[in-house]
Design a protein around this motif. Structure first.
Motif, mmCIF file in Angstrom:
data_model
loop_
_atom_site.group_PDB
_atom_site.id
_atom_site.type_symbol
_atom_site.label_atom_id
_atom_site.label_comp_id
_atom_site.label_asym_id
_atom_site.label_seq_id
_atom_site.Cartn_x
_atom_site.Cartn_y
_atom_site.Cartn_z
ATOM 1 N N GLN A 333 -14.743 -33.961 -39.847
ATOM 2 C CA GLN A 333 -13.548 -33.859 -40.692
ATOM 3 C C GLN A 333 -13.079 -32.421 -40.848
ATOM 4 O O GLN A 333 -11.886 -32.146 -40.926
ATOM 5 C CB GLN A 333 -13.849 -34.403 -42.084
ATOM 6 N N ILE A 334 -14.058 -31.517 -40.909
ATOM 7 C CA ILE A 334 -13.687 -30.114 -41.099
ATOM 8 C C ILE A 334 -13.944 -29.336 -39.822
ATOM 9 O O ILE A 334 -15.092 -29.186 -39.390
ATOM 10 C CB ILE A 334 -14.483 -29.493 -42.273
ATOM 11 N N LYS A 335 -12.860 -28.883 -39.222
ATOM 12 C CA LYS A 335 -12.971 -27.950 -38.111
ATOM 13 C C LYS A 335 -12.906 -26.575 -38.771
ATOM 14 O O LYS A 335 -11.871 -26.237 -39.390
ATOM 15 C CB LYS A 335 -11.830 -28.136 -37.106
ATOM 16 N N HIS A 336 -13.995 -25.825 -38.642
ATOM 17 C CA HIS A 336 -14.155 -24.582 -39.403
ATOM 18 C C HIS A 336 -12.957 -23.641 -39.232
ATOM 19 O O HIS A 336 -12.530 -23.370 -38.110
ATOM 20 C CB HIS A 336 -15.441 -23.893 -38.943
ATOM 21 N N LYS A 337 -12.434 -23.194 -40.334
ATOM 22 C CA LYS A 337 -11.296 -22.275 -40.405
ATOM 23 C C LYS A 337 -9.985 -22.916 -39.961
ATOM 24 O O LYS A 337 -8.984 -22.237 -39.800
ATOM 25 C CB LYS A 337 -11.534 -20.986 -39.586
ATOM 26 N N TYR A 338 -10.009 -24.231 -39.685
ATOM 27 C CA TYR A 338 -8.757 -24.916 -39.351
ATOM 28 C C TYR A 338 -8.413 -25.945 -40.434
ATOM 29 O O TYR A 338 -7.327 -25.914 -41.011
ATOM 30 C CB TYR A 338 -8.839 -25.587 -37.968
ATOM 31 N N SER A 339 -9.379 -26.852 -40.707
ATOM 32 C CA SER A 339 -9.078 -27.860 -41.735
ATOM 33 C C SER A 339 -10.032 -27.737 -42.918
ATOM 34 O O SER A 339 -10.264 -28.707 -43.632
ATOM 35 C CB SER A 339 -9.150 -29.269 -41.114
ATOM 36 N N GLY A 340 -10.580 -26.551 -43.112
ATOM 37 C CA GLY A 340 -11.495 -26.316 -44.223
ATOM 38 C C GLY A 340 -12.514 -25.278 -43.807
ATOM 39 O O GLY A 340 -12.419 -24.716 -42.706
ATOM 40 N N LEU A 341 -13.480 -25.021 -44.683
ATOM 41 C CA LEU A 341 -14.532 -24.060 -44.344
ATOM 42 C C LEU A 341 -15.891 -24.741 -44.434
ATOM 43 O O LEU A 341 -16.189 -25.411 -45.427
ATOM 44 C CB LEU A 341 -14.479 -22.850 -45.290
ATOM 45 N N LEU A 342 -16.690 -24.576 -43.373
ATOM 46 C CA LEU A 342 -18.038 -25.144 -43.376
ATOM 47 C C LEU A 342 -19.016 -24.110 -43.904
ATOM 48 O O LEU A 342 -18.839 -22.906 -43.687
ATOM 49 C CB LEU A 342 -18.443 -25.543 -41.952
ATOM 50 N N CYS A 343 -20.048 -24.558 -44.591
ATOM 51 C CA CYS A 343 -21.062 -23.605 -45.071
ATOM 52 C C CYS A 343 -22.457 -24.135 -44.761
ATOM 53 O O CYS A 343 -22.640 -25.320 -44.482
ATOM 54 C CB CYS A 343 -20.884 -23.344 -46.560
ATOM 55 N N LYS A 365 -2.731 -23.493 -46.287
ATOM 56 C CA LYS A 365 -2.581 -23.793 -44.851
ATOM 57 C C LYS A 365 -3.703 -24.719 -44.376
ATOM 58 O O LYS A 365 -3.476 -25.723 -43.704
ATOM 59 C CB LYS A 365 -2.615 -22.460 -44.069
ATOM 60 N N LEU A 366 -4.950 -24.373 -44.742
ATOM 61 C CA LEU A 366 -6.079 -25.193 -44.298
ATOM 62 C C LEU A 366 -6.028 -26.584 -44.937
ATOM 63 O O LEU A 366 -6.370 -27.587 -44.307
ATOM 64 C CB LEU A 366 -7.413 -24.495 -44.613
ATOM 65 N N GLY A 367 -5.558 -26.638 -46.189
ATOM 66 C CA GLY A 367 -5.409 -27.933 -46.861
ATOM 67 C C GLY A 367 -4.402 -28.810 -46.130
ATOM 68 O O GLY A 367 -4.629 -29.996 -45.885
ATOM 69 N N GLN A 368 -3.276 -28.222 -45.749
ATOM 70 C CA GLN A 368 -2.240 -28.978 -45.017
ATOM 71 C C GLN A 368 -2.766 -29.453 -43.666
ATOM 72 O O GLN A 368 -2.538 -30.597 -43.258
ATOM 73 C CB GLN A 368 -0.986 -28.112 -44.794
ATOM 74 N N ASN A 369 -3.478 -28.550 -42.955
ATOM 75 C CA ASN A 369 -4.069 -28.950 -41.667
ATOM 76 C C ASN A 369 -5.043 -30.110 -41.877
ATOM 77 O O ASN A 369 -5.119 -31.041 -41.067
ATOM 78 C CB ASN A 369 -4.845 -27.784 -41.034
ATOM 79 N N GLY A 370 -5.794 -30.029 -42.960
ATOM 80 C CA GLY A 370 -6.770 -31.072 -43.283
ATOM 81 C C GLY A 370 -6.088 -32.405 -43.483
ATOM 82 O O GLY A 370 -6.542 -33.437 -42.977
ATOM 83 N N ARG A 371 -4.988 -32.406 -44.194
ATOM 84 C CA ARG A 371 -4.259 -33.657 -44.452
ATOM 85 C C ARG A 371 -3.819 -34.315 -43.123
ATOM 86 O O ARG A 371 -3.978 -35.514 -42.926
ATOM 87 C CB ARG A 371 -3.051 -33.378 -45.341
ATOM 88 N N GLU A 372 -3.299 -33.492 -42.201
ATOM 89 C CA GLU A 372 -2.861 -34.046 -40.916
ATOM 90 C C GLU A 372 -4.050 -34.558 -40.092
ATOM 91 O O GLU A 372 -3.948 -35.577 -39.398
ATOM 92 C CB GLU A 372 -2.049 -33.015 -40.125
ATOM 93 N N HIS A 373 -5.160 -33.837 -40.180
ATOM 94 C CA HIS A 373 -6.364 -34.261 -39.449
ATOM 95 C C HIS A 373 -6.836 -35.633 -39.959
ATOM 96 O O HIS A 373 -7.212 -36.512 -39.176
ATOM 97 C CB HIS A 373 -7.459 -33.201 -39.632
#
Ligand code: UDP
Length: 403
Positions: A333-343, A365-373
């Motif tokens: 779900q999270i592509k690091h630095k694209y649709s969120g940040l992984l830790c 920006k990352l939130g919007q990318n996340g929504r589309e993903h």
């Protein structure tokens, strides 16, 4: 219940037409889902939306839950933890308790589906009732590194199923039956995820005495050690040294999770007397969860293990910046630095939270990318389509099925 046509503005007409076509091919078949609780946790969350929607498509779908006492659910929780790689002492008595309750359910439960869809380990032994019908075992948990004692025990049952379904490629196991990779999903039109008026969000905040005067960091999860609530508190404390913020750590309990009261007590002890830490025991109320997610500036999911992590999809669908652990289904779900940040640690989580709080444009920006993903990959329409293809595939002999 939501009408299937209401999804057209979100996913487009062709996808809905496709669903209707597949549903047509399943006419006459009864699908029976079986799990261990109708309330609490991701499986119940998905089934409560999927079952009515399949019915709306005129696929005859039923849902039953097995019954079990306190000891049974203590044992299945141990299995759950052990499958997630936690060290657990599992005794012969535990296996006996599991088998005794399983036998009671085998005797009591009316199996009437053409396709029996069994979710997770708790009801797995029902396969003993297999006759000429088709059986699917759906594994929702992260079994990338399972405790071998428990896995071997379960495997004796799994091999009698027709097919198994896992949520992520890293969870697949060597099995002599067909395996499918199908990710879970969220329903954009459910009370958990639909748009909310600002008054509703504000009234939920008032109800829990939360002011909007400082940025809100939130994790919503069952109080379970694998969700690492204490780690979230530690990360928040590190952020708090630099940015005045508040934390919401909120969760309810699931009927099949006996550990939550104890974990909640531990969390309360850790939180001390910080007035900016809101530790909330939530009722089963989707609007409350929705409102808390929407009111947040950053959503965290610092799980140590995670089958999929519906809470991540829920937050991304609301276009929230999400900081989540790189475990289980979360990196799907999270592509690091694209649709969120992984830790990978408390330090990593606090660093990522600070990044979002100090850079709102980046967060947005990352939130919007996340929504589309999520729109493209993790909505219930895609999930239902793949399940219907899976059902149809059970009546075909080919070894390879492309979904
Ligand atoms: N959830 C909820 N209330 C709570 C805590 C969680 O409704 O107090 C929901 C959450 O929004 C999500 C599901 O329960 O839809 C949890 O699914 P997830 O895959 O994140 O974790 P699981 O509990 O299945 O391990």
């Amino acid at each position: 219940m939501t009408n299937i046509e209401e999804y057209i503005p979100i996913v487009g007409q062709p996808i809905i037409d496709d669903l209707k076509l597949l549903a047509e091919k399943l006419k006459g078949k009864v699908i029976q889902h079986i799990n261990s609780t109708v309330v609490g946790g991701g499986v119940a969350e998905i089934l409560s939306r999927m079952v009515p929607l399949l019915r709306e498509l005129e696929v005859d779908t039923r849902w039953d839950a097995i019954r079990g006492g306190e000891h049974f659910f203590e044992v299945t929780k141990k299995f759950h933890n052990a499958l997630h790689g936690r060290s657990e002492e599992i005794t012969q008595r535990d296996f006996d308790i599991f088998l005794e309750t399983s036998q009671k359910n085998i005797d009591a439960l009316d199996i009437h589906g053409d396709i029996i869809f069994v979710h997770d380990p708790q009801p797995i032994a029902l396969i003993k009732k297999k006759a000429s019908n088709k059986w699917i075992w759906r594994c929702h948990i992260d079994v990338s590194n399972p405790n071998q004692q428990v896995w071997k025990f379960l495997k004796n049952f799994i091999t009698s199923y027709d097919s198994a379904v896992f949520s992520a490629p890293s969870f697949s196991q060597r099995l002599p039956i067909r395996q499918f990779l199908i990710s879970p999903s969220i329903d954009p039109l459910s009370d958990k995820n639909r748009e909310l008026p600002q008054e509703t969000i504000d009234s939920v905040l008032r109800k829990y005495n939360i002011k909007k005067d400082k940025p809100i960091i939130t994790q919503i999860s069952r109080f379970d050690r694998l969700k690492d609530p204490v780690g979230v508190i530690e990360a928040y404390k590190q952020v708090k040294k630099y940015i005045d913020c508040q934390l919401i750590l909120a969760g309810g309990s699931a009927a099949d999770d006996p550990e939550s009261a104890q974990v909640l007590e531990e969390v309360k002890t850790r939180s001390g007397h910080d007035k900016d830490m809101h530790i909330l025991l939530l009722p089963q109320d989707d609007i409350v969860v929705n409102a808390l997610q929407r009111a947040s500036d950053v959503i965290v999911q610092k799980s140590l293990k995670e089958g999929f992590g519906l809470t991540v999809a829920e937050a991304l669908w609301k276009a929230k910046p999400v900081v989540a652990s790189n475990v289980g289904g979360i990196p799907l779900q999270i592509k690091h630095k694209y649709s969120g940040l992984l830790c990978h640690s408390i330090d990593g989580a606090s660093f990522a939270i600070k990044q979002f709080l100090t850079n709102p444009e980046y967060a947005e920006k990352l939130g919007q990318n996340g929504r589309e993903h999520i729109r493209n990959n993790f909505l219930i329409t895609r999930h239902i389509r793949e399940y219907m293809l899976l059902f149809l595939s059970l009546y075909h002999k080919e070894d390879v099925v492309y979904l």
